[in-house]
Design an enzyme around this catalytic site. Structure first.
Site, PDB file in Angstrom:
ATOM      1  N   ASP A  48       0.830  -1.212   0.000  1.00 27.16           N
ATOM      2  CA  ASP A  48       0.000   0.000   0.000  1.00 27.16           C
ATOM      3  C   ASP A  48       0.862   1.260   0.000  1.00 27.16           C
ATOM      4  OD1 ASP A  48      -2.280   1.499   0.065  1.00 27.16           O
ATOM      5  OD2 ASP A  48      -2.738   1.129   2.170  1.00 27.16           O
ATOM      6  N   ASN A  52     -10.701  -2.589  -6.516  1.00 28.70           N
ATOM      7  CA  ASN A  52      -9.856  -1.661  -7.278  1.00 28.70           C
ATOM      8  C   ASN A  52     -10.437  -1.281  -8.649  1.00 28.70           C
ATOM      9  OD1 ASN A  52      -6.706  -3.013  -6.020  1.00 28.70           O
ATOM     10  ND2 ASN A  52      -7.837  -1.218  -5.349  1.00 28.70           N
TER      11      ASN A  52
HETATM   12  C1  FPP Z   1      -1.900   0.246  -3.449  1.00 20.99           C
HETATM   13  O1  FPP Z   1      -1.479   1.588  -3.525  1.00 20.99           O
HETATM   14  C2  FPP Z   1      -1.437  -0.512  -4.605  1.00 20.99           C
HETATM   15  C3  FPP Z   1      -2.214  -1.071  -5.590  1.00 20.99           C
HETATM   16  C4  FPP Z   1      -3.683  -0.979  -5.579  1.00 20.99           C
HETATM   17  C5  FPP Z   1      -1.657  -1.766  -6.758  1.00 20.99           C
HETATM   18  C6  FPP Z   1      -0.429  -2.573  -6.504  1.00 20.99           C
HETATM   19  C7  FPP Z   1       0.324  -2.664  -7.761  1.00 20.99           C
HETATM   20  C8  FPP Z   1       1.677  -2.770  -7.847  1.00 20.99           C
HETATM   21  C9  FPP Z   1       2.586  -2.892  -6.698  1.00 20.99           C
HETATM   22  C10 FPP Z   1       2.373  -2.713  -9.171  1.00 20.99           C
HETATM   23  C11 FPP Z   1       1.812  -3.572 -10.233  1.00 20.99           C
HETATM   24  C12 FPP Z   1       2.157  -4.976 -10.107  1.00 20.99           C
HETATM   25  C13 FPP Z   1       1.337  -5.999 -10.494  1.00 20.99           C
HETATM   26  C14 FPP Z   1       1.824  -7.396 -10.399  1.00 20.99           C
HETATM   27  C15 FPP Z   1      -0.053  -5.781 -10.966  1.00 20.99           C
HETATM   28  P1  FPP Z   1      -2.562   2.742  -3.585  1.00 20.99           P
HETATM   29  O2  FPP Z   1      -2.713   3.167  -5.010  1.00 20.99           O
HETATM   30  O3  FPP Z   1      -3.817   2.304  -2.904  1.00 20.99           O
HETATM   31  O4  FPP Z   1      -1.828   3.860  -2.763  1.00 20.99           O
HETATM   32  P2  FPP Z   1      -2.499   5.037  -1.944  1.00 20.99           P
HETATM   33  O5  FPP Z   1      -3.302   4.398  -0.845  1.00 20.99           O
HETATM   34  O6  FPP Z   1      -1.320   5.804  -1.423  1.00 20.99           O
HETATM   35  O7  FPP Z   1      -3.337   5.834  -2.916  1.00 20.99           O
END
Ligand code: FPP
Length: 242
Positions: free
Chosen positions: A13, A61
């Site tokens: 996250d 998501n």
């Molecule tokens: C959470 O950060 C992350 C995600 C929803 C996506 C995770 C994706 C990756 C690590 C890279 C892609 C890799 C693959 C294998 C698909 P957030 O966007 O919720 O962060 P925030 O809470 O700070 O907005």
């Protein structure tokens, strides 16, 4: 000797906040997050951890805007194209948890290729939770069992049997279908949030938790190793006494 968790699961996250902090578009945050993920896969495999699971994309998501969603799947294709050889060399076996039939075709095809290429590998298993949600997973398990039981009851004249914990475990994405994945010993969440967000609800009944304020793109193998080390000092009782 350090007691290693068999199975470590990670809620990656903070990509969005990392991007904001660096005045970059959100997708650059996910790109940096993908690079962190790669480092942690390499590190966990080198440490000898048996199972590593990452929460890459939840059923919730899809609510994000289309550019971000398709960007994340684009990154997945990039990850596979760039890193599949190294995963394979390290004998990592890739498995997906979740209904990935619904993701864009190119991402699904890359994943299918990865699963096939690494299918007989005997090193660490790297589980990618994709279009995954734990409540939906449990419901799916219960509905599958119910249909099987009902079918047997009608066609073979059996009584409908009670559903056991083992029945449910077996029918989860982590269940027997492609080899059982043991419950996670340790769940790590980055970015200062302290909740499960519909991740491995059934499987985490006795898991240890580690929370860090570090945003996922800043999470290093060094911090991962420190968390694993502190796990080795915890006493786990699984509800029993010492
Ligand atoms: C959470 O950060 C992350 C995600 C929803 C996506 C995770 C994706 C990756 C690590 C890279 C892609 C890799 C693959 C294998 C698909 P957030 O966007 O919720 O962060 P925030 O809470 O700070 O907005």
């Amino acid at each position: 000797m350090l007691e290693l968790p068999r199975h470590v699961a990670i809620i990656m996250d903070g990509n969005g906040r990392w991007a904001k902090k660096h005045k970059l578009p959100r997708l650059m945050g996910h790109n940096a997050g993908m690079n962190s993920m790669k480092e942690i896969v390499r590190c966990a495999s080198d440490m000898g951890i048996e199972q590593l699971t990452v929460y890459a994309f939840s059923t919730e998501n899809w609510k994000r805007d289309i550019e971000e969603v398709s960007g994340i799947f684009g990154l997945l294709v990039k990850f596979v194209a760039r890193d599949l050889d190294e995963l394979h060399e390290k004998s990592v076996r890739v498995r997906v948890l979740g209904d990935y039939s619904a993701i864009p075709d190119d991402a699904r095809e890359s994943l299918e290729k990865t699963i096939k290429t690494t299918g007989n590998n005997t090193g660490m298993q790297f589980n990618i939770a994709l279009n995954y949600g734990s409540r939906a997973e449990i419901l799916r398990a219960v509905n599958t069992i119910m249909n099987e039981r009902f079918f047997d009851a009608v066609s073979k004249g059996y009584d409908i049997e009670e559903i056991t914990e083992e029945d449910i475990s077996k029918h989860l994405y982590t269940g027997d279908e492609n080899g059982n994945i043991p419950d996670p010993d340790l769940i790590i969440r980055t970015s200062g949030e302290e909740r499960l967000s519909n991740f491995l609800l059934w499987q985490s009944a006795y898991s240890e938790f580690a929370f860090t304020d570090t945003l996922w793109p800043d999470f290093t193998p060094n911090e991962f190793e420190e968390i694993i080390e502190s796990f080795g000092n915890r006493e786990r009782r699984f509800g029993g006494r010492k």
